[in-house]
Motif scaffolding. Structure first.
Motif, PDB file in Angstrom:
ATOM      1  N   GLU A  67       0.904 -32.052  -7.374  1.00 30.25           N
ATOM      2  CA  GLU A  67      -0.142 -31.021  -7.464  1.00 30.25           C
ATOM      3  C   GLU A  67      -0.160 -30.163  -6.198  1.00 30.25           C
ATOM      4  O   GLU A  67      -0.390 -28.960  -6.256  1.00 30.25           O
ATOM      5  N   SER A 115       0.559 -31.047 -15.994  1.00 29.11           N
ATOM      6  CA  SER A 115       0.034 -30.527 -17.266  1.00 29.11           C
ATOM      7  C   SER A 115       0.123 -28.997 -17.321  1.00 29.11           C
ATOM      8  O   SER A 115      -0.209 -28.306 -16.359  1.00 29.11           O
ATOM      9  N   ASP A 117      -1.691 -27.107 -18.975  1.00 30.36           N
ATOM     10  CA  ASP A 117      -3.042 -26.531 -18.906  1.00 30.36           C
ATOM     11  C   ASP A 117      -3.436 -26.251 -17.457  1.00 30.36           C
ATOM     12  O   ASP A 117      -4.051 -25.226 -17.164  1.00 30.36           O
ATOM     13  N   LYS A 118      -3.086 -27.169 -16.576  1.00 27.12           N
ATOM     14  CA  LYS A 118      -3.411 -26.928 -15.156  1.00 27.12           C
ATOM     15  C   LYS A 118      -2.655 -25.711 -14.639  1.00 27.12           C
ATOM     16  O   LYS A 118      -3.186 -24.894 -13.894  1.00 27.12           O
TER      17      LYS A 118
END
Ligand code: TMP
Length: 211
Positions: A67, A115, A117-118
């Motif tokens: 991330e 993901s 979506d992230k």
């Protein structure tokens, strides 16, 4: 589409070893010939600004949480858009970027399995209205890319990844090409250089006719 800007925004994409770097310089020349009155700005991601180039150094070498990696890619991109891309497009210039957000979907989403979506949320935050007018996706089967990389200088953090990383990266690139067929043009980069060059020229011709 960037029709809100008077300039053109073009990105180059592909897995490492797909041959995009071989074509980017010739492409710059071609665009300059086609648009003699417009300045052509060549840039790259991650990078393109002094801060972005510092982040590139970290991103390509330092191990980090996935991330963190995605956030730094988008932080570098935010700076790149603010300092380079948007001002150039506002001034009517042609911006050619060696990679943009499709690379984050492909590498961080496909390769690293963050993901999607992230990634979409980051995209919405960092550039809700800006997309390339055209993306050239240089595509080769994995074995060809690996052979080209093996003949390469020292490999960076991404280039050292295993085959399944690049299979997933390529898959996401191709999925995005299917999802955005008007923007992303897939180029079979196993063809002879001259054939690829000709194909790129035809695509530009279409772009010019559309605008
Ligand atoms: P380059 O070797 O084509 O200059 O790209 C640098 C590396 O950074 C390449 O392996 C792909 C990777 N990358 C990402 O993982 N995510 C991104 O959003 C971008 C722009 C590049």
């Amino acid at each position: 589409m960037t029709s809100m800007y008077p300039g053109y925004f073009i990105s180059f994409e592909g897995i490492d070893g797909a041959g995009k770097s071989t074509h980017i310089e010739a492409f710059q020349k071609l665009m300059q010939e086609r648009y003699p009155n417009r300045e052509v700005v060549m840039t790259r991601e991650p990078g393109g600004t002094p801060l972005g180039e510092q982040l590139r150094g970290l991103l390509l070498d330092a191990p980090m949480n996935l991330e963190t990696e995605a956030l730094l890619m988008f932080a570098a991109r935010r700076e790149h858009i603010a300092q380079v891309i948007e001002p150039a497009l506002m001034a009517g210039k042609i911006v050619i970027s060696d990679r943009f957000t499709d690379a984050s979907f492909a590498y961080q989403g496909g390769g690293r399995k963050l993901s999607l979506d992230k990634l979409s949320a980051l995209e919405q935050w960092v550039h809700p209205h800006l997309q390339p007018d055209l993306t050239l996706l240089f595509d080769v089967p994995l074995e060809v890319a690996r052979q080209r990389l093996d003949a390469h200088r020292t490999l960076d953090k991404f280039e050292k990844e295993k085959s399944d990383f690049f299979t997933a990266t390529r898959d996401v690139y191709l999925q995005r090409a299917a999802q955005f067929p008007n923007r992303i043009r897939v180029i079979d980069s196993t063809q002879p250089l001259e054939t690829v060059r000709q194909e790129v020229e035809n695509i530009i011709q279409q772009l010019i006719q559309q605008r």
